[in-house]
Design a protein around this motif. Structure first.
Motif, short mmCIF file in Angstrom:
data_model
loop_
_atom_site.label_atom_id
_atom_site.label_comp_id
_atom_site.label_asym_id
_atom_site.label_seq_id
_atom_site.Cartn_x
_atom_site.Cartn_y
_atom_site.Cartn_z
N PHE A 90 0.83 -1.21 0.00
CA PHE A 90 0.00 0.00 0.00
C PHE A 90 0.86 1.26 0.00
O PHE A 90 0.47 2.28 -0.56
CB PHE A 90 -1.00 -0.01 1.16
CG PHE A 90 -2.15 -0.94 0.88
CD1 PHE A 90 -3.22 -0.53 0.10
CD2 PHE A 90 -2.15 -2.25 1.35
CE1 PHE A 90 -4.27 -1.39 -0.20
CE2 PHE A 90 -3.19 -3.12 1.07
CZ PHE A 90 -4.25 -2.69 0.29
N ASN A 141 -1.39 1.86 8.65
CA ASN A 141 -1.35 0.41 8.84
C ASN A 141 -1.11 -0.24 7.48
O ASN A 141 -1.95 -0.12 6.59
CB ASN A 141 -2.67 -0.07 9.44
CG ASN A 141 -2.66 -1.55 9.74
OD1 ASN A 141 -1.93 -2.00 10.61
ND2 ASN A 141 -3.43 -2.32 9.02
N THR A 143 -1.42 -2.96 5.27
CA THR A 143 -2.29 -4.12 5.26
C THR A 143 -1.64 -5.34 4.61
O THR A 143 -2.05 -6.47 4.86
CB THR A 143 -3.61 -3.74 4.54
OG1 THR A 143 -4.00 -2.45 5.01
CG2 THR A 143 -4.71 -4.72 4.81
N ASP A 168 -2.42 7.61 4.96
CA ASP A 168 -3.42 6.63 4.55
C ASP A 168 -3.81 5.83 5.79
O ASP A 168 -3.03 5.01 6.28
CB ASP A 168 -2.83 5.72 3.47
CG ASP A 168 -3.72 4.50 3.16
OD1 ASP A 168 -4.72 4.29 3.87
OD2 ASP A 168 -3.38 3.76 2.22
N GLN A 193 -15.05 0.52 4.58
CA GLN A 193 -15.22 -0.94 4.64
C GLN A 193 -14.26 -1.67 5.56
O GLN A 193 -14.14 -2.88 5.46
CB GLN A 193 -15.10 -1.51 3.22
CG GLN A 193 -13.69 -1.66 2.67
CD GLN A 193 -13.12 -0.42 2.02
OE1 GLN A 193 -13.52 0.69 2.35
NE2 GLN A 193 -12.17 -0.59 1.12
N LYS A 194 -13.58 -0.95 6.43
CA LYS A 194 -12.64 -1.68 7.31
C LYS A 194 -13.10 -1.56 8.76
O LYS A 194 -14.15 -2.07 9.09
CB LYS A 194 -11.23 -1.19 7.03
CG LYS A 194 -10.92 -1.43 5.53
CD LYS A 194 -9.53 -1.68 5.14
CE LYS A 194 -9.50 -2.05 3.66
NZ LYS A 194 -8.20 -1.90 3.05
#
Ligand SMILES: *Cc1c(COP(=O)(O)O)cnc(C)c1O
Length: 384
Positions: A90, A141, A143, A168, A193-194
């Motif tokens: 990411f 974070n 991912t 981010d 959505q997390k």
């Protein structure tokens, strides 16, 4: 199989029943009085989650990457030097987006599985005596590896360097502490959505006055993502273009849930998830990608046993146990799988996941003692 699958991927995450019910409301006029009230409520609620008093909050129908793009087009002018701090897939995406919109990107890579070293960032910025670097972009974070960066220290490492910092926080907001004001973060972006426990489809970006000043001088093209357009409409409780009304109903409810629980309690809950999964992997004998000190409370990346593939393992877990975990990403694609444990997750979902994993390994003839991981989790829960 009965019922829904166990959804243990790092987004999208399970949506709580309360939120599902809230989203079943009939669609309303997005330029009517009820929507105006919802907008005021969710802006206020998001400020509490971002831990900011006065930052503006912009919403856009979008996935997380759309918000990365929104930050790039509004805050990076073509030719600006952009320092991108990357510790994984990411982080690399931040560099790609910045470059796509004309940023002169310098990437600082840190080894996958470790966090960025604030001291190295301090040195780099101190060496930039002519203040050529205009923007710093960093993932909170990561991912892909299950590592989180110490954003407080990275932000402090800027000293009096004037570059604005874009964070981010798609997979951290609501799972890992984000203190926008205290840590002097200029732009923080996230998605629905997390850990916010919503379906995919709504992005949000908070930005402070310093960032707004940079936006005002911005020479990039922006239409859909334009900040002033969004703010002009938000003043009336609206968005420039049709918002995903149902997700706003959901956000209203998920913010209520988060604030009832207390944001800091939600963060603690995620620390328990991390302890459970890492404890179980140790007991089973599987190796985590992330070092203990920087291990993410929201997602754990785990190496598959030698001689096996993530696809094999995930296939058995899905087909025979209804258990959905993610594959690896980037250069970890062939060697790791990831367990998402963020948002609306129950401790027993994770215990079920580990039970399924142990049986899966047994069937793959990996030497594993059935129940070892589950037992470790039970001990952790009993000691709580
Ligand atoms: C999930 C995620 C995103 C956004 O991904 P989308 O698929 O565009 O929603 C961005 N950054 C991080 C760190 C993420 O985990």
């Amino acid at each position: 199989m009965f019922g829904t699958e166990y959804l243990l991927i790092p987004g999208p995450t399970p949506v709580p029943e309360r939120v599902v019910r809230a989203m079943q409301q009939p669609i309303i006029n997005h330029r009517g009085p009820v929507f105006h009230e919802i907008m005021a409520e969710v802006v206020d609620g998001m400020r509490k989650v971002f831990k900011t008093a006065g930052s503006r909050i912009m919403f856009c129908p979008s996935s997380g990457t759309g918000m990365i793009e929104a930050s790039a087009v509004n805050f990076i002018s073509p030719g600006d030097k952009v320092l991108v701090i990357s510790i994984g897939n990411f982080g690399n995406r931040l560099a790609e987006v910045a470059e796509a919109f004309g940023g002169d990107v310098e990437k600082m890579d840190f080894e996958w599985g470790t966090a960025a070293d604030p001291e190295k960032i301090r040195e780099r910025l101190a060496a930039d005596t002519r203040h050529e670097i205009k923007v710093i972009m960093v993932t909170h974070n990561e991912t892909s590896t299950g590592v989180f960066n110490n954003i407080e220290k990275i932000s402090a490492a800027r000293g009096d360097h004037p570059a604005i910092m874009i964070v981010d926080a798609v997979s951290s907001l609501g799972a890992i502490d984000v203190q926008m004001d205290n840590w002097k973060l200029d732009v923080v972006l996230s998605g629905s959505q997390k850990a916010l426990m919503l379906p995919p489809g709504l992005g949000m970006m908070a930005f402070n006055e310093r960032a707004y000043e940079v936006y005002k001088k911005n020479t990039n093209h922006h239409y859909y993502w334009d900040i002033d357009k969004a703010m002009k409409f938000q003043a009336k409780g609206e968005t420039p273009f049709t918002p995903p009304v149902s997700i706003y109903f959901g956000l209203q409810e998920s913010l209520k849930m988060l604030l009832e629980e207390g944001i800091d309690n939600a963060l603690k809950r995620h620390l328990t998830y991390r302890a459970l999964i890492r404890g179980a992997m140790d007991a089973i004998g599987l190796k985590n990608v992330a070092d203990e000190a920087c291990a993410s409370p929201g997602v754990t990346a785990v190496y598959v046993p030698e001689g096996h593939t993530p696809g094999e393992l995930r296939g058995i877990m899905l087909n025979d146990y209804n258990m959905v975990v993610s594959g690896g990403q980037g250069k970890l694609s062939d060697t790791t799988f990831r367990i998402g444990h963020l948002g609306c997750i129950r401790e027993m979902d994770l215990v079920s996941c580990v039970a399924a994993l142990e049986m899966t390994l047994k069937r793959l003839n990996v030497p594993v003692e059935l129940g070892a991981g589950v037992k470790r989790m039970q001990e952790i829960l009993l000691a709580k």
